[in-house]
Structures are given as structure tokens and as C-alpha cells.
Design a protein around this motif. Sequence first.
Motif, PDB file in Angstrom:
ATOM      1  N   LYS A   1       0.778  -1.242   0.000  1.00 21.02           N
ATOM      2  CA  LYS A   1       0.000   0.000   0.000  1.00 21.02           C
ATOM      3  C   LYS A   1       0.812   1.296   0.000  1.00 21.02           C
ATOM      4  N   PHE A   2       2.156   1.207   0.022  1.00 17.99           N
ATOM      5  CA  PHE A   2       2.893   2.456  -0.115  1.00 17.99           C
ATOM      6  C   PHE A   2       4.178   2.257  -0.911  1.00 17.99           C
ATOM      7  N   ILE A   3       4.660   3.369  -1.427  1.00 19.45           N
ATOM      8  CA  ILE A   3       5.845   3.411  -2.279  1.00 19.45           C
ATOM      9  C   ILE A   3       6.920   4.229  -1.556  1.00 19.45           C
ATOM     10  N   ILE A   4       8.176   3.851  -1.739  1.00 21.28           N
ATOM     11  CA  ILE A   4       9.289   4.675  -1.256  1.00 21.28           C
ATOM     12  C   ILE A   4      10.111   5.111  -2.469  1.00 21.28           C
ATOM     13  N   ALA A   5      10.277   6.415  -2.617  1.00 21.39           N
ATOM     14  CA  ALA A   5      11.116   6.951  -3.690  1.00 21.39           C
ATOM     15  C   ALA A   5      12.416   7.459  -3.075  1.00 21.39           C
ATOM     16  N   TYR A   6      13.541   7.066  -3.652  1.00 18.80           N
ATOM     17  CA  TYR A   6      14.854   7.470  -3.148  1.00 18.80           C
ATOM     18  C   TYR A   6      15.465   8.509  -4.084  1.00 18.80           C
ATOM     19  N   LEU A   7      15.857   9.640  -3.511  1.00 20.46           N
ATOM     20  CA  LEU A   7      16.407  10.747  -4.281  1.00 20.46           C
ATOM     21  C   LEU A   7      17.829  11.031  -3.822  1.00 20.46           C
ATOM     22  N   PRO A   8      18.772  11.156  -4.748  1.00 17.47           N
ATOM     23  CA  PRO A   8      20.137  11.516  -4.347  1.00 17.47           C
ATOM     24  C   PRO A   8      20.193  12.938  -3.815  1.00 17.47           C
ATOM     25  N   VAL A   9      21.112  13.171  -2.878  1.00 19.48           N
ATOM     26  CA  VAL A   9      21.304  14.473  -2.244  1.00 19.48           C
ATOM     27  C   VAL A   9      22.641  15.033  -2.702  1.00 19.48           C
TER      28      VAL A   9
ATOM     29  N   GLU B   1      26.294  14.325  -0.988  1.00 21.99           N
ATOM     30  CA  GLU B   1      26.146  13.386   0.128  1.00 21.99           C
ATOM     31  C   GLU B   1      25.925  11.977  -0.406  1.00 21.99           C
ATOM     32  N   ARG B   2      26.143  10.982   0.463  1.00 21.44           N
ATOM     33  CA  ARG B   2      25.915   9.594   0.066  1.00 21.44           C
ATOM     34  C   ARG B   2      24.532   9.107   0.478  1.00 21.44           C
TER      35      ARG B   2
ATOM     36  N   ILE C   1       8.358  12.312   4.601  1.00 21.05           N
ATOM     37  CA  ILE C   1       9.673  12.535   3.985  1.00 21.05           C
ATOM     38  C   ILE C   1      10.731  12.354   5.063  1.00 21.05           C
ATOM     39  N   GLY C   2      11.818  11.682   4.702  1.00 18.17           N
ATOM     40  CA  GLY C   2      12.928  11.513   5.629  1.00 18.17           C
ATOM     41  C   GLY C   2      14.207  11.315   4.848  1.00 18.17           C
ATOM     42  N   THR C   3      15.205  10.768   5.504  1.00 20.40           N
ATOM     43  CA  THR C   3      16.435  10.391   4.814  1.00 20.40           C
ATOM     44  C   THR C   3      16.674   8.904   5.046  1.00 20.40           C
ATOM     45  N   GLU C   4      17.316   8.290   4.096  1.00 21.06           N
ATOM     46  CA  GLU C   4      17.706   6.870   4.215  1.00 21.06           C
ATOM     47  C   GLU C   4      19.223   6.783   4.050  1.00 21.06           C
ATOM     48  N   PRO C   5      19.918   6.157   4.990  1.00 22.06           N
ATOM     49  CA  PRO C   5      21.365   6.011   4.840  1.00 22.06           C
ATOM     50  C   PRO C   5      21.733   5.260   3.560  1.00 22.06           C
ATOM     51  N   ASP C   6      22.929   5.495   3.109  1.00 20.06           N
ATOM     52  CA  ASP C   6      23.488   4.674   2.034  1.00 20.06           C
ATOM     53  C   ASP C   6      24.040   3.417   2.689  1.00 20.06           C
TER      54      ASP C   6
ATOM     55  N   TYR D   1      32.908 -13.032   5.905  1.00 17.34           N
ATOM     56  CA  TYR D   1      31.935 -12.457   6.835  1.00 17.34           C
ATOM     57  C   TYR D   1      31.104 -11.401   6.098  1.00 17.34           C
ATOM     58  N   ILE D   2      30.090 -10.876   6.769  1.00 17.99           N
ATOM     59  CA  ILE D   2      29.276  -9.808   6.194  1.00 17.99           C
ATOM     60  C   ILE D   2      29.773  -8.466   6.705  1.00 17.99           C
ATOM     61  N   GLN D   3      30.048  -7.573   5.785  1.00 17.85           N
ATOM     62  CA  GLN D   3      30.483  -6.213   6.122  1.00 17.85           C
ATOM     63  C   GLN D   3      29.360  -5.233   5.782  1.00 17.85           C
ATOM     64  N   VAL D   4      29.094  -4.327   6.705  1.00 21.92           N
ATOM     65  CA  VAL D   4      28.075  -3.302   6.493  1.00 21.92           C
ATOM     66  C   VAL D   4      28.718  -1.937   6.690  1.00 21.92           C
ATOM     67  N   ALA D   5      28.545  -1.046   5.717  1.00 23.67           N
ATOM     68  CA  ALA D   5      28.975   0.347   5.853  1.00 23.67           C
ATOM     69  C   ALA D   5      27.750   1.227   5.643  1.00 23.67           C
ATOM     70  N   MET D   6      27.526   2.156   6.573  1.00 26.33           N
ATOM     71  CA  MET D   6      26.349   3.018   6.510  1.00 26.33           C
ATOM     72  C   MET D   6      26.782   4.484   6.561  1.00 26.33           C
ATOM     73  N   ASP D   7      26.312   5.271   5.594  1.00 24.71           N
ATOM     74  CA  ASP D   7      26.483   6.712   5.618  1.00 24.71           C
ATOM     75  C   ASP D   7      25.152   7.325   6.011  1.00 24.71           C
ATOM     76  N   ILE D   8      25.104   7.920   7.209  1.00 24.92           N
ATOM     77  CA  ILE D   8      23.859   8.340   7.832  1.00 24.92           C
ATOM     78  C   ILE D   8      23.809   9.858   7.949  1.00 24.92           C
ATOM     79  N   HIS D   9      22.631  10.431   7.713  1.00 22.33           N
ATOM     80  CA  HIS D   9      22.454  11.872   7.901  1.00 22.33           C
ATOM     81  C   HIS D   9      22.412  12.205   9.385  1.00 22.33           C
ATOM     82  N   ASN D  10      23.285  13.126   9.787  1.00 21.16           N
ATOM     83  CA  ASN D  10      23.342  13.540  11.190  1.00 21.16           C
ATOM     84  C   ASN D  10      22.527  14.823  11.361  1.00 21.16           C
ATOM     85  N   GLY D  11      21.191  14.692  11.251  1.00 24.49           N
ATOM     86  CA  GLY D  11      20.344  15.877  11.289  1.00 24.49           C
ATOM     87  C   GLY D  11      20.194  16.486  12.659  1.00 24.49           C
TER      88      GLY D  11
END
Length: 215
Positions: free
Chosen positions: A49-57, A60-61, A78-83, A169-179
Motif C-alpha cells: 500500500k505504499f511506495i518509497i522513492a529514493y532521491l540523491p542528495v 552526500e551519500r 519525507i525523511g532520509t535513508e542512509p546509504d 563475513y558480512i560487512q556493512v557500511a552506513m552513511d547516515i544523515h546527522n540531522g
Amino acid sequence: MTDEQVITLIEKEFQEKTFGVTEQYLEIHAPIYINNKLQIVRIDRDRDKFIIAYLPVIDERFYFAVYIDEDLDKLINIGTEPDHRVYFLATSENFSETELKAMCSLSVDESWNIGDLKKNGRSAYNFSALKIMPNSEPDEFEDKLDKLLTYLETDKKGVSELVEKAEGYIQVAMDIHNGNGMIGGPSIKRESIARMHNLGLSIDFDLYVSGNSFR
């Protein structure tokens, strides 16, 4: 909703700023326009029932994430999603790049040999490695982890060999908005933990924060 309808709805909100949070975000960061057209890198329709659209900033990553109610054709948040970069990594000082690849049948996205120059061109690797990342597009962390595990499970024997012989192993890297200083953190479902255990996998996180703070 068509992609064009999604873009039109978002452009309208970015111009009129009917949500207070829209104005907050656009005061500190800007989306990317090419030829006066708003750029959207992915429209996620894998939801109920909902859509998420991702827009580059710009510069920023991380991404703007715009949530739309598909039944009402209405923007709801509206929010931000980490890379999120979620991948399987195997490294070895004893095996070559070719030997590591021969241990499994999965497609490898990046690999190198001991002695190969790093991307900066100033130093060389002191280990061989291979990286498997089946989902490089914008997405939520848990979805990326799920897709990676699903892919790795198609060659359990090969993954187990890489875990045993090359510290896979699994590696995760996250670039997060520090609002506002509250960046949150990843959450892993019990089912995903069980799946990682069955493959003998550990998981490692690198978290990076960037961007401008809210005014």
C-alpha cells in the motif's frame, strides 16, 4: 501510480512544502535536478500500500526517502535513508584472487590480489579479497541483508569454504544523515540472525555520519 506521477507528486511537495519536515530538509540539503527534472534513483514498490522513492542528495551519500500512499496517491512522509552497503567479504594472505573465486559459484562484484594497487594508487594491498554485493541500489538495511543472505544461500558449500579458509563475513557500511545527533542504528531480525548462524557468518558494522544539522 506511474513513475512520472510519483515524480510530479514529489516535485509539487518540494515546491509547495506543505509538510514542515520538507522545509526543514530543504533548508539544509538539496536534491539533484538534471535539465530541471528531479532525479530519482529508485522507486521501491515492494511494499504493501505504499511506495518509497529514493532521491540523491547533492554532495552526500545518503538519500531523501519520500513515502507515498499508493491507494490515495498521496505523499505521507519525507525523511532520509542512509546509504547502506551490505556485502560478503572474504580475505586471505595465502590464497590468490583466482583461488578465492574458485571456492564458490557466486558472482563476484570486486576482487583483488596481494600486491595490487589500491584505488588511491599510493599503496598496495597486503591480502587478496573478493566482495559479493548483490544489491547496490538504495534500500533499507534489513532488506539489503535479506537479499544478500538469500543470494549466499544459493551456494552454501562455497560460502562455508570461504568462511573457513578466507575469514568470510558480512560487512556493512552506513552513511547516515546527522540531522539532530540521533542517528539511530541497525536492527536485525531473529530470522536473519539464524540464517547467518547457519552459514557460519559474523557481521561487522562501520557507521559514518555526514550532512548538515537541522536549524
